[in-house]
Design an enzyme around this catalytic site. Structure first.
Site, short mmCIF file in Angstrom:
data_model
loop_
_atom_site.label_atom_id
_atom_site.label_comp_id
_atom_site.label_asym_id
_atom_site.label_seq_id
_atom_site.Cartn_x
_atom_site.Cartn_y
_atom_site.Cartn_z
N HIS A 1 0.90 -1.04 0.04
CA HIS A 1 0.09 0.01 -0.02
C HIS A 1 0.97 1.29 0.00
CE1 HIS A 1 -2.95 2.90 1.11
NE2 HIS A 1 -3.97 1.93 0.74
N ASP B 1 -7.95 -5.36 -0.14
CA ASP B 1 -8.58 -6.05 -1.05
C ASP B 1 -8.21 -7.66 -0.87
OD1 ASP B 1 -9.84 -4.17 -2.52
OD2 ASP B 1 -8.10 -3.36 -3.40
N1 ACO Z 1 4.19 -7.83 -4.72
C1 ACO Z 1 5.51 -7.64 -5.01
N2 ACO Z 1 6.34 -6.65 -4.81
C2 ACO Z 1 5.92 -5.53 -4.34
C3 ACO Z 1 4.33 -5.48 -4.19
C4 ACO Z 1 3.74 -6.73 -4.37
N3 ACO Z 1 2.20 -6.64 -4.08
N4 ACO Z 1 3.94 -4.28 -3.85
C5 ACO Z 1 5.15 -3.51 -3.99
N5 ACO Z 1 6.14 -4.35 -4.32
C6 ACO Z 1 7.60 -3.79 -4.40
C7 ACO Z 1 7.77 -2.98 -5.63
O1 ACO Z 1 8.11 -3.72 -6.78
C8 ACO Z 1 8.96 -1.86 -5.16
O2 ACO Z 1 10.08 -2.82 -5.19
P1 ACO Z 1 11.36 -1.93 -5.76
O3 ACO Z 1 11.65 -1.12 -4.21
O4 ACO Z 1 12.49 -3.05 -5.56
O5 ACO Z 1 11.22 -1.30 -6.72
C9 ACO Z 1 8.55 -1.77 -3.57
O6 ACO Z 1 7.83 -3.03 -3.15
C10 ACO Z 1 7.81 -0.54 -3.36
O7 ACO Z 1 6.67 -0.63 -4.36
P2 ACO Z 1 5.97 0.71 -5.15
O8 ACO Z 1 5.37 -0.26 -6.16
O9 ACO Z 1 7.02 1.41 -5.45
O10 ACO Z 1 5.06 1.36 -4.03
P3 ACO Z 1 3.71 1.92 -4.31
O11 ACO Z 1 3.46 2.95 -3.31
O12 ACO Z 1 4.01 2.81 -5.57
O13 ACO Z 1 2.50 1.21 -4.85
C11 ACO Z 1 0.67 -0.41 -4.65
C12 ACO Z 1 1.63 0.66 -4.12
C13 ACO Z 1 0.28 0.17 -5.92
C14 ACO Z 1 -0.39 -0.86 -3.95
C15 ACO Z 1 1.51 -1.57 -4.66
O14 ACO Z 1 2.07 -2.05 -3.50
C16 ACO Z 1 1.13 -2.74 -5.58
O15 ACO Z 1 1.14 -2.77 -6.67
N6 ACO Z 1 0.19 -3.68 -4.88
C17 ACO Z 1 -0.54 -4.90 -5.76
C18 ACO Z 1 -1.92 -4.34 -6.14
C19 ACO Z 1 -2.73 -4.06 -4.91
O16 ACO Z 1 -3.08 -4.69 -4.06
N7 ACO Z 1 -3.54 -2.86 -5.02
C20 ACO Z 1 -4.40 -2.46 -3.90
C21 ACO Z 1 -3.99 -1.01 -3.19
S1 ACO Z 1 -5.10 -0.87 -2.04
C22 ACO Z 1 -6.42 -0.21 -2.74
O17 ACO Z 1 -6.21 0.58 -3.74
C23 ACO Z 1 -7.63 -0.10 -2.17
#
Ligand code: ACO
Length: 440
Positions: free
Chosen positions: A311, A368
């Site tokens: 998140h 979620d």
């Molecule tokens: N699985 C594996 N790796 C992940 C995940 C995941 N679910 N989420 C983040 N990471 C990693 C990223 O690859 C990144 O790695 P890096 O530092 O090596 O590049 C690091 O963790 C940071 O993640 P970001 O994507 O930069 O974080 P951001 O805050 O931009 O994204 C998000 C948050 C979009 C929710 C992300 O965690 C994600 O895509 N999760 C999966 C989708 C999801 O569950 N979305 C629902 C969110 S809740 C909502 O909207 C109600």
């Protein structure tokens, strides 16, 4: 924004010169410095990919502390609302800023209940969409189309018009959503029943058929009520910021909410609940080895992410996920559902939470991760999950749109950019383009 004179301004040195920017402090002591004069004074702008460090507004609606896992609507902890309130009361709280008195709640409920029917001409639009259209696309289109039917109430500066539009939207969105589902499965659309409460009426429109009586199970109503409360607001998330941005141009409420629905649809936002169920089903089909998928999520050569994990703001735990996880066991037991995907979800969560990659990156299950399992137990089809989220988020979107419009000093949202394209380039007439290449 009002400056906090007790706080010293932030000093920034740019190209050897000192500049000062006023500090603004929120009621929970979060601090920001106001850079609205930055470009005028220094020629610089800030760069903030994904607005991760940018406060786009001051808001009194929702507070969340991602480090401590705190979420409050108008100051009231989500845990208290989830256990003691109902969705319409929470909607009132978000939209009007205080818990309603009995008289206020009755009037709001009556107002919402009176508007559940949608115009027959509007219903004809459903037949124009392909049968397999995603219900989020239908929901967004029909909500936007409401602005063609209610041209008498589109002025965002007119309080009475805004008020009637709020009631119409809150009342009709369950009808619009249920009609999208009924159309997609080729069943007759079921008219709303104003003798039922908000959640029961929605479930009735989703699952009743004209040939048989339909009894809405109490436990299903309770579970839906809980899920809608948990989704009702989450401050400046992607879809809410979209609603605010569209509304900042003085666009009407229906148009603004329609844009929010589209933003919510994406799998990185509200669409994640559908993506989680698809992922769990894939793992199940693949033999149930959760560690394989944890490894895949860590593999930087793969684009796979554990859906429902991570998140932007919560870096400890998502309080909504904690409430849903508890509710999940209860709902499934009460409904006698034995869903193998719940067991996979629990094992996956356990494996990920022990894994150093997930620990280091502070990735925890979000709202979620478990919501889809409850929706499945309620017989909500997977492609309707994100629609359910939209139903829940509607009062939050409305509250933010209303707060922004009533705030007065709102400017049209218009970020800047750092341009990286070519510098001035001469126009080349078409017959001279690529000449050299052709000759060679
Ligand atoms: N699985 C594996 N790796 C992940 C995940 C995941 N679910 N989420 C983040 N990471 C990693 C990223 O690859 C990144 O790695 P890096 O530092 O090596 O590049 C690091 O963790 C940071 O993640 P970001 O994507 O930069 O974080 P951001 O805050 O931009 O994204 C998000 C948050 C979009 C929710 C992300 O965690 C994600 O895509 N999760 C999966 C989708 C999801 O569950 N979305 C629902 C969110 S809740 C909502 O909207 C109600």
């Amino acid at each position: 924004m009002s400056d906090d004179t007790k706080l010293k301004p932030v000093k920034v040195e740019i190209e050897g010169k000192q500049f000062e920017f006023p500090v603004v402090r929120g009621s929970e002591n979060e601090k920001g410095f106001d850079i609205s004069k930055l470009r005028d004074q220094t020629g610089y702008i800030t760069i903030d990919n994904g607005y991760a460090n940018t406060s786009s507004c001051q808001s009194a609606i929702t507070f969340l502390d991602g480090e401590k896992g705190v979420l409050r609507y108008r100051g009231i902890p989500i845990e208290q609302l989830a256990s003691q309130s109902n969705f319409l009361e929470v909607s009132y709280l978000l939209i009007y800023g205080h818990l309603p008195t009995r008289v206020e709640l009755d009037a709001f409920t009556k107002g919402v209940t009176q508007h559940t029917l949608v115009r027959e001409d509007l219903v004809k639009l459903y037949d124009g969409f392909p049968r397999d259209a995603h219900p989020m696309a239908v929901l967004s289109s029909i909500v936007c189309a409401m602005s063609t039917f209610y041209q008498d109430s589109l002025d965002p500066t007119n309080k009475d018009q805004v008020e009637i539009s709020i009631h119409r939207l809150m009342a009709k969105i369950p009808t619009i959503a249920a009609y999208a589902y009924k159309t997609s499965i080729g069943q007759p659309r079921i008219y709303p029943r104003n003798d039922l409460d908000y959640c029961s009426n929605f479930l009735h429109m989703m699952f009743a058929v004209p040939t048989e009586p339909y009894h809405v199970p109490k436990e299903v109503v309770e579970a839906l009520n809980l899920l809608l409360i948990l989704h009702a607001d989450h401050e400046q998330n992607c879809s809410t910021s979209t609603v605010r941005l569209i509304g900042s141009s003085a666009a009407n409420l229906f148009a603004s909410i329609s844009g929010g629905i589209c933003a919510l649809w994406g799998p990185l936002h509200g669409g994640a609940n559908q993506a989680v169920m698809e992922m769990l089903a894939d793992i199940h089909r693949d033999g149930g080895d959760v560690n394989k998928y944890v490894r895949l999520a860590k593999d930087k050569t793969s684009s796979f992410k554990l859906m429902g994990f991570g998140h932007r703001v919560y870096k400890n735990f998502d309080p909504r996920a904690a409430i849903i996880k508890k509710a999940c066991d209860k709902v499934l037991a009460r409904m006698g559902v034995n869903n193998p995907l719940l067991e996979i979800a629990k094992r996956l969560e356990e494996a990920a939470l022990k894994d150093q990659y997930f620990i280091d990156k502070k990735l925890y299950p979000n709202v979620d991760f478990y919501s889809g399992i409850i929706y499945s137990a309620l017989n909500i089809p997977v492609n309707m999950f994100t629609v359910m989220f939209a139903l829940g988020r509607l009062p939050g979107w409305i509250a933010h749109w209303k707060e922004m419009n009533e705030g007065g000093a709102t400017k049209i949202g218009r970020p800047r950019q750092i341009y990286t394209g070519p510098q001035t380039t001469e126009y080349v007439p078409i017959n001279q383009r690529g000449k050299l290449k052709v000759a060679a």
